[in-house]
Design an enzyme around this catalytic site. Structure first.
Site, short mmCIF file in Angstrom:
data_model
loop_
_atom_site.label_atom_id
_atom_site.label_comp_id
_atom_site.label_asym_id
_atom_site.label_seq_id
_atom_site.Cartn_x
_atom_site.Cartn_y
_atom_site.Cartn_z
CD GLU A 33 -2.42 -1.27 2.77
OE1 GLU A 33 -2.35 -0.29 3.55
OE2 GLU A 33 -2.94 -2.35 3.08
CE LYS A 82 4.82 5.03 7.28
NZ LYS A 82 4.66 6.40 7.74
CG ASP A 97 3.69 12.35 5.31
OD1 ASP A 97 3.59 11.98 6.50
OD2 ASP A 97 4.62 13.05 4.88
CE1 TYR A 127 -4.86 -4.32 10.85
CE2 TYR A 127 -4.15 -2.61 12.39
CZ TYR A 127 -4.27 -3.95 12.04
OH TYR A 127 -3.79 -4.90 12.88
CE LYS A 171 9.65 7.57 6.96
NZ LYS A 171 8.63 8.39 7.56
CB CYS A 208 11.40 47.51 7.04
SG CYS A 208 10.31 47.14 5.65
CB CYS A 234 9.46 51.55 5.00
SG CYS A 234 9.22 50.63 6.52
CB CYS A 242 8.13 46.15 8.83
SG CYS A 242 7.95 47.92 8.58
CB CYS A 297 5.80 49.64 5.43
SG CYS A 297 6.87 48.40 4.69
S1 IVH Z 1 -0.82 0.23 8.79
C1 IVH Z 1 -0.22 -1.89 12.73
N1 IVH Z 1 -0.97 1.33 6.42
O1 IVH Z 1 2.00 5.14 9.19
C2 IVH Z 1 -0.11 -1.21 11.45
N2 IVH Z 1 -0.20 2.68 8.22
O2 IVH Z 1 4.33 4.45 11.15
C3 IVH Z 1 -0.87 0.02 11.42
N3 IVH Z 1 0.26 5.00 7.60
O3 IVH Z 1 0.53 5.23 12.36
C4 IVH Z 1 -0.52 0.93 10.35
N4 IVH Z 1 -0.28 4.81 5.47
O4 IVH Z 1 -0.46 6.67 10.53
C5 IVH Z 1 -0.64 1.52 7.71
N5 IVH Z 1 -1.21 2.18 4.27
C6 IVH Z 1 -0.89 2.35 5.54
C7 IVH Z 1 -0.46 3.59 6.05
C8 IVH Z 1 -0.09 3.72 7.38
C9 IVH Z 1 0.13 5.64 6.43
C10 IVH Z 1 0.76 5.63 8.84
C11 IVH Z 1 -0.12 5.41 10.05
C12 IVH Z 1 0.74 4.74 11.07
C13 IVH Z 1 2.11 5.09 10.58
C14 IVH Z 1 3.05 4.00 11.01
#
Ligand code: IVH
Length: 668
Positions: A113, A115, A117, A226, A312, A406, A409, A424, A430
């Protein structure tokens, strides 16, 4: 490493990590990447493992991240909210796969999946209805942010179909798409607030706002990844998420089932570049075992599951020279330093400028003219300088001296305690502040004056026709027609537009004045609490602080505004011009005065009314809803699942605790 050397190094690492924690959590302004942060933390963890005597009680390695805020009720998680262990290389994923294969024979299926942010959220559904939304907190318990989460359109309040479990939890990530992030930061800069450093901080900050209406405006979004509970449809991650999609949850289209590591690697490699085309931030990929039976067999550590891992993505970086620093002056006088760089290719674009945020950051980085700087482009739109390559530092370089006056001015700059930026103070003299204030005044959300844009404001200012918003109302068609690029028809339209603005509501007039830190929402709150400009003008700091969500910073700024003689002259001219200086029909929502001068804090979950409803009821009966407990509070209106800390505080302060029914009795 010898103990002596290790002691010095550990001290250095602790200081660095504490400073970065502060930048991230307090300042909302991280200056190093997560990758670099993790590197420092791992180094310190390793040192402390080797020499346990080096671990101090305040070591950042002992700190459990927590986002808990006092204003919210805490709810314990039914299942702890774990985090994921991070990896940065394919070799580490190979190790992860080996660990799994040591325990499990036969075929293994992974789910990959993205991740996302943002900020993690746990949603509890009971009988298909969203019951609670709780932040991660410290992993064991988090803040009840249900009212805020209800405003997020991607999150279903009621599920579709009828084959969902009676009670279950859905976890996911609340995030801010790039377009909303850009808009929000533009608005913040406009009123003199510091912009958020990135969409993640903006999402986390928004989730913790005390006013759900404000949350609703910021267009948050959410992917769910999840599901937890008993009697789930399948014993598999992927299949359960596909099912959850049919109940109305937003599940990413980009998750993939992978039967081996090759497929996992191609997912990662593909998204490492392709993520740049997504309208939201991702900082990696998550690799999970698909089968719950196998997940259970792998188990978890105290912090993270052994059946999943995060990979990451590296933020793209480039090294280039810092040529000079420009200082921009905003309409509220805020100074923003911008780095001019030797042009360099980064993530598909040529980067010439980068933000430097403020003087503290320049000092922290010890950035010097001529330095080789490391620029990074994460999800953010503007690249930032995250470090300096000291090896390449020119021998004769000097520490950067921040400007004291500034650049526009020449006025001596001010930096208030607790504020990140210099400003400022020459508000009415200004040029960029004068022009910026007029531009703000005429803007769509303020007086919405048709026919004039920034170009015209600039032109009128240079021709000495306007010097502040009140001058607009003295403009005559005859003065405009002779200007360059102006016909009779445009001149007429402009005057008509200005005339029409006299009907704009009082709360928008307040916003249009451009009082520092007074954005649209604050202006509305002020207009409600002080239904005429004279009432607002006469309000002292204490009166202003009684208004929900008005803190000392805003209160002081309002008081300062009304003590400025030039502004007062301008206001009386605007009043004579016919602008709305009173709330139209302000008292019409008042139902009674039964709660007049009574202050109430609401906490917990209620059966009959939502918290928003209760808040409205308090206000309609003349009371004030406060968000924090103090000796100023008369009643704590307590519902279910109220946090013990809040109860204790109320008891200690002698605040009377009432339930929903008693409250209704009071107003009926
Ligand atoms: S699974 C027990 N899936 O990453 C596993 N987490 O460092 C639960 N996050 O706290 C997390 N995308 O906020 C999972 N596709 C994804 C995610 C994801 C972002 C975040 C989540 C979690 C953090 C883990």
């Amino acid at each position: 490493m010898e103990l002596n050397e290790a002691t010095t190094r550990a001290q250095y690492l602790r200081d660095q990590l504490n400073q970065h924690n502060y930048n991230y959590y307090v300042f909302n302004n991280p200056i190093i990447s997560d990758f670099e942060y993790d590197k420092l933390l791992t180094e310190l963890t390793d040192l402390e493992k080797q020499y346990p005597q080096l671990q101090t009680p305040d070591s950042p390695t002992l700190r459990v991240g927590s986002d808990i805020l006092e204003q919210f009720v805490q709810i314990p998680h039914n299942y702890p909210m774990l985090s994921l262990s991070n990896t940065y290389s394919e070799t580490e994923i190979l190790d992860f796969d080996h660990r799994i294969r040591k325990e499990i024979n036969g075929d293994i299926e992974y789910v990959c999946e993205l991740k996302f942010d943002g900020a993690a959220i746990s949603l509890t559904y009971i009988d298909g209805v969203l019951a609670y939304a709780v932040t991660r907190g410290d992993g064991e318990q988090g803040d009840d942010v249900t009212a805020n989460v209800r405003t997020i359109k991607a999150i279903p309040l009621r599920l579709k179909g009828n084959d969902y479990p009676k009670e279950f939890e859905m976890r996911g990530e609340i995030f801010m798409p790039h377009t909303s992030f850009k808009r929000l930061n533009e608005e913040r800069i406009d009123i003199g607030e510091s912009p958020f450093a990135n969409p993640r901080n903006a999402a986390a900050g928004t989730l913790k706002l005390l006013d759900p209406k404000e949350v609703a405006k910021r267009s948050l979004d959410c992917f769910l990844y999840y599901i937890l509970g008993e009697n789930l449809p399948y014993e598999k991650q992927y299949e359960n998420l596909e099912k959850a999609r049919t109940w109305g949850f937003k599940v990413s289209d980009h998750m993939r089932k992978c039967k081996d590591l090759n497929e996992v690697f191609s997912f990662i490699r593909y998204w490492d570049t392709e993520r740049k085309n997504l309208p939201y931030d991702t900082d990696g990929a998550v690799i999970k075992l698909n089968d719950y039976v196998l997940q259970r067999r792998m188990g978890t550590t105290a912090k993270s599951p052994r059946w999943a891992i995060a990979y990451k993505f590296k933020a793209e970086q480039a090294v280039t020279r810092l040529l000079s620093v420009d200082f921009q002056v905003g309409r509220t006088g805020v100074i923003t330093p911008v780095a001019n760089l030797q042009p360099v290719q980064l993530a598909g674009t040529t980067v010439k400028r980068a933000s430097l945020h403020n003087a503290d950051q320049i000092e922290l980085l010890d950035a010097r003219i001529g330095d080789a700087v490391i620029v990074e482009k994460g999800g953010e739109i503007i690249p930032k300088i995250v470090g300096i390559d000291l090896v390449q530092r020119p021998v004769n370089s000097a520490t950067f001296e921040y400007i004291t006056h500034c650049p526009e001015c020449g006025t001596l700059l001010i930096k208030d305690v607790g504020e990140a930026k210099h400003y400022c103070p020459n508000e009415t003299g200004c040029p960029p502040q004068i022009i910026g204030k007029i531009e703000h005044f005429i803007s769509r959300k303020a007086m919405n004056i048709d026919g004039i844009g920034s170009e015209k404001v600039d032109q009128f200012y240079k021709q000495h026709l306007i010097n502040n918003p009140a001058d607009l109302y003295d403009l005559k068609v005859e003065q405009l027609v002779n200007l360059e690029r102006m016909g009779k028809r445009s001149a007429n339209n402009i005057i008509k537009g200005i005339e029409k603005s006299k009907n704009v509501l009082y709360s928008r007039v307040l916003f249009a004045l451009g009082i520092r830190f007074v954005g649209e929402t604050t202006a509305k709150k002020l207009a409600e609490a002080f239904p005429s400009i004279d009432k607002l003008k006469n309000a002292g700091i204490e009166d202003l602080l009684q208004v929900g969500e008005i803190g000392e910073r805003i209160a002081q700024s309002v008081v300062d505004y009304f003590s400025n003689k030039e502004y007062m002259t301008m206001l009386s001219r605007l009043r004579s011009a016919g602008l709305q200086f009173e709330q139209a029909g302000s008292e019409k929502n008042r139902l009674s005065d039964k709660l007049e001068s009574i202050h109430i804090v609401i906490s917990g979950n209620f059966t009959r009314w939502s918290r928003e409803d209760l808040k409205t009821l308090i206000e309609q009966h003349g009371g004030k809803n406060l968000s924090t407990m103090s000796s100023n509070v008369n009643y704590l209106l307590a519902g279910d699942k109220i946090g013990p800390a809040k109860l204790q505080k109320a008891e200690k302060l002698g605040v009377k605790i009432i339930g929903e029914n008693e409250f209704i009795d009071m107003i009926s």
